[in-house]
Design an enzyme around this catalytic site. Structure first.
Site, PDB file in Angstrom:
ATOM      1  N   ASP A 141       3.974  22.398   8.800  1.00 17.97           N
ATOM      2  CA  ASP A 141       2.675  22.584   9.745  1.00 17.97           C
ATOM      3  C   ASP A 141       2.948  23.669  10.709  1.00 17.97           C
ATOM      4  O   ASP A 141       3.225  24.068  11.402  1.00 17.97           O
ATOM      5  CB  ASP A 141       2.081  21.840  10.656  1.00 17.97           C
ATOM      6  N   ASP A 149       2.538  13.992  14.110  1.00 17.69           N
ATOM      7  CA  ASP A 149       1.821  14.319  13.068  1.00 17.69           C
ATOM      8  C   ASP A 149       2.214  15.506  11.811  1.00 17.69           C
ATOM      9  O   ASP A 149       1.864  15.674  11.020  1.00 17.69           O
ATOM     10  CB  ASP A 149       0.599  13.976  13.176  1.00 17.69           C
ATOM     11  N   LYS A 160      -4.292  23.923   0.721  1.00 16.64           N
ATOM     12  CA  LYS A 160      -4.080  24.235   2.565  1.00 16.64           C
ATOM     13  C   LYS A 160      -5.728  24.715   2.743  1.00 16.64           C
ATOM     14  O   LYS A 160      -5.551  26.062   2.631  1.00 16.64           O
ATOM     15  CB  LYS A 160      -3.081  23.727   3.688  1.00 16.64           C
ATOM     16  N   ARG A 193       4.925  12.144   6.833  1.00 19.64           N
ATOM     17  CA  ARG A 193       4.696  12.621   8.893  1.00 19.64           C
ATOM     18  C   ARG A 193       5.605  11.447   8.532  1.00 19.64           C
ATOM     19  O   ARG A 193       5.193  10.100   8.624  1.00 19.64           O
ATOM     20  CB  ARG A 193       4.085  13.303   9.083  1.00 19.64           C
ATOM     21  N   GLY A 200      -7.386  16.551   6.836  1.00 17.29           N
ATOM     22  CA  GLY A 200      -8.443  17.004   6.959  1.00 17.29           C
ATOM     23  C   GLY A 200      -9.305  18.340   6.671  1.00 17.29           C
ATOM     24  O   GLY A 200     -10.069  18.545   6.230  1.00 17.29           O
ATOM     25  N   ARG A 201      -8.157  19.179   5.553  1.00 13.12           N
ATOM     26  CA  ARG A 201      -8.406  20.487   5.104  1.00 13.12           C
ATOM     27  C   ARG A 201      -7.051  20.268   4.198  1.00 13.12           C
ATOM     28  O   ARG A 201      -6.942  21.576   3.679  1.00 13.12           O
ATOM     29  CB  ARG A 201      -8.496  21.406   5.577  1.00 13.12           C
ATOM     30  N   ASP A 208     -14.602  21.628   9.045  1.00 14.99           N
ATOM     31  CA  ASP A 208     -15.367  21.643   7.855  1.00 14.99           C
ATOM     32  C   ASP A 208     -14.080  21.684   6.015  1.00 14.99           C
ATOM     33  O   ASP A 208     -14.812  21.805   5.725  1.00 14.99           O
ATOM     34  CB  ASP A 208     -15.369  23.226   7.786  1.00 14.99           C
ATOM     35  N   GLY A 209     -12.144  21.565   6.885  1.00 13.99           N
ATOM     36  CA  GLY A 209     -11.320  21.088   6.025  1.00 13.99           C
ATOM     37  C   GLY A 209     -11.971  22.579   5.035  1.00 13.99           C
ATOM     38  O   GLY A 209     -10.724  22.752   4.400  1.00 13.99           O
TER      39      GLY A 209
END
Length: 561
Positions: free
Chosen positions: A323, A313, A144, A221, A123-124, A156-157
């Site tokens: 992550d 994920d 990232k 992942r 997503g970002r 908003d990423g």
């Protein structure tokens, strides 16, 4: 120093140092797997695809280079002088395209806090592409916080400096500890602010925006595979394609495996036929993923690392720590510690739960492979069984070495951890001091705790007796082990770090960086690159945390960034 390209002198010992424009790109993920036919960033379900081509779009003002890793640059054959380029911050904020790159965002799903969350995806994060270095190693570069993708949903990423500093430093801290992890090449500010509600309490505020360049041999992942299983039978061929891709590029030894290679690949389970991993590469792969995951979790337990968000994920099929959100290293020993405010009150992802959560996640991964008819139920069960065996083997080994013993002593270790929990003993400092205890049963009883006095604070008579009893038993074990004193100390100090990336140290660096001073970020980077060394002049970073280290927003954080 002389420059030459990857195609240059085979077998030469000459160090390769390339400009950004000279990197050797090879975009296998995009080339070999199905992609999204659309190129817009409108949030949507991306079906029958492993990725969406998308370019960085974060708004950039005057970006600045905050910090960089020379060791990661070396992995990529990147000349360290490239960090001095005036356009370097523009390139790694995504404002200027990196020549040769082919950017995309990966599609994946996942279980979040034990509940299937559907499509998640990058997503970002936007992968710039893959490159091959002079040792034929494949590395992906990923920005990232680089802007919206089709997987951004309502977000908003973007990313903020606070969380980006934490991920940058912890990526490099983990490799310093010898723990598999994604890496971090560099960190830049965007020159623009980002709005975030840090505690999800209705009080959003403006924070400096930032972008980190993450590096890994792959960002595959568990959820990369899961998403296609949950979308029905017409997507199962994608799971096979993804599995073939992973094995071909990251587990190539499994394609060449034969029965003569390793007899341990055959096992008879009670009540079932033999599980022969040499006849099914997917079964062998699932076992290797399980064992790598088990080894990773055992290494976390050894250094007191709590990931905080072990959703499927956030699990790498390569067995990497991936992550970095609300992570935390143990200060005062508390098995129920979770660094994630979102994880309260259930504490699903607490320090003590990590081994079981690793197994739960492996069960979801093997269920996906089973759904795609790549492995049988027996093979899936065997992978989970191997996870348990590998974890216990690795955990017992790491705890035995932490104590400087020659063999595992369950009773001694359990009693120690119980004592540490009762008295909230600092995990890192305790084990570092333990190497100072002498294997001498003649030490007077009232002197036994002297080497540990820095961490055994404010304990009463009863607790002193409990600790004295434990140390006496420990010394008896040391005597039986018969390991020479100096040899044991060197060995213990090589597995018990003196320096870890405590959350309050991160926060101090963040506070300074948000005022434009990046010196502390860079000092911490140098510190955590060599966590087992004494590092004269840096002793203040090995002290017990100050009282403010336990306030919300320091010791515990939300998933927000």
């Amino acid at each position: 120093m002389r420059r030459w390209n990857f195609q240059g002198v085979a077998g030469s010992s000459q160090e390769v140092q390339l400009k950004l424009e000279e990197l050797n790109w090879d975009h296998s993920f995009v080339r070999e797997l199905p992609g999204d036919p659309r190129t817009d960033t409108i949030p949507r379900e991306v079906l029958h695809a492993c990725y969406s081509k998308v370019s960085p779009s974060a708004e950039v003002g005057k970006p600045e280079l905050v910090a960089w890793s020379a060791s990661v640059a070396k992995l990529l054959d990147l000349d360290p002088k490239e960090f001095e380029r005036p356009d370097f911050p523009l390139i790694f904020s995504g404002a200027v395209p990196l020549k040769g790159g082919l950017p995309y965002a990966q599609c994946y799903g996942g279980h979040q806090f034990g509940v299937w969350a559907g499509q998640l995806g990058d997503g970002r994060a936007i992968t710039l592409g893959e490159l091959l270095n002079s040792r034929a190693e494949r590395w992906e570069l990923q920005l990232k916080g680089a802007g919206r993708t089709p997987y951004s949903r309502f977000a908003d990423g973007l990313a903020v400096l606070r969380s980006s500093i934490r991920e940058f430093l912890c990526s490099e801290a983990m490799i310093g500890l010898g723990i598999p992890t994604t890496r971090a090449l560099c960190l830049v500010t965007t020159g623009k602010n980002v709005t975030r509600d840090m505690f999800y309490d209705g009080n959003p505020k403006e924070e400096p925006g930032a972008i980190i360049c993450r590096v890994a041999q792959s960002f595959l992942r568990f959820g990369t595979y899961q998403i296609h299983a949950f979308r029905g039978n017409e997507n199962l061929d994608i799971i096979r394609a993804l599995s073939d891709y992973a094995i071909r590029h990251h587990f190539p030894h499994l394609e060449k495996m034969s029965k003569s290679n390793d007899i341990s690949f055959e096992v008879s389970q009670e009540g079932s036929s033999a599980v022969d991993l040499t006849s099914n590469k997917y079964a062998a792969w699932s076992v290797e993923v399980a064992e790598r995951t088990a080894s990773l979790v055992a290494s976390w337990q050894g250094v007191g690392f709590t990931h905080g968000v072990l959703n499927t994920d956030n699990m790498s099929v390569l067995g990497l720590t991936i992550d970095y959100g609300p992570f935390g290293f143990l200060d005062a020993f508390d098995p129920s510690y979770t660094p994630n405010t979102t994880d309260l009150p259930g504490r699903r992802y607490s320090f003590a739960n990590q081994p079981d959560i690793g197994l739960w996640n492996i069960a979801q991964f093997t269920a996906t492979l089973s759904a795609a008819h790549l492995i049988s139920k027996e093979e899936a069960n065997y992978a989970m069984e191997r996870y348990g065996i590998k974890f216990m083997d690795e955990y017992q080994s790491v705890m035995t070495r932490k104590l400087g013993l020659s063999k595992y002593n369950k009773q001694l270790i359990n009693k120690l951890l119980n004592n540490m929990a009762v008295d909230k003993v600092d995990y890192t400092i305790f084990f570092r001091l333990l190497s100072n205890i002498k294997a001498d049963p003649k030490i007077p009883k009232d002197e036994l705790l002297v080497p540990l006095k820095a961490v055994l604070l404010d304990i009463g008579k009863e607790r002193k007796e409990a600790w004295t009893s434990w140390v006496q038993t420990y010394i008896e074990e040391l005597v039986v082990s018969g390991i020479p004193e100096e040899q044991r100390k060197v060995a213990m100090d090589s597995i018990n770090p003196k320096y870890i990336l405590r959350n309050y140290l991160c926060q101090s660096a963040i506070d300074a960086a948000e005022l434009g001073d990046y010196g502390e970020v860079r000092r911490l980077l140098k510190l955590v690159e060599h966590p087992y060394d004494e590092q004269p002049g840096m002793e203040k970073y090995a002290r017990l945390p100050p009282a403010w280290a336990y306030r919300p927003g320091v010791c515990m954080l939300s998933c927000s960034s």
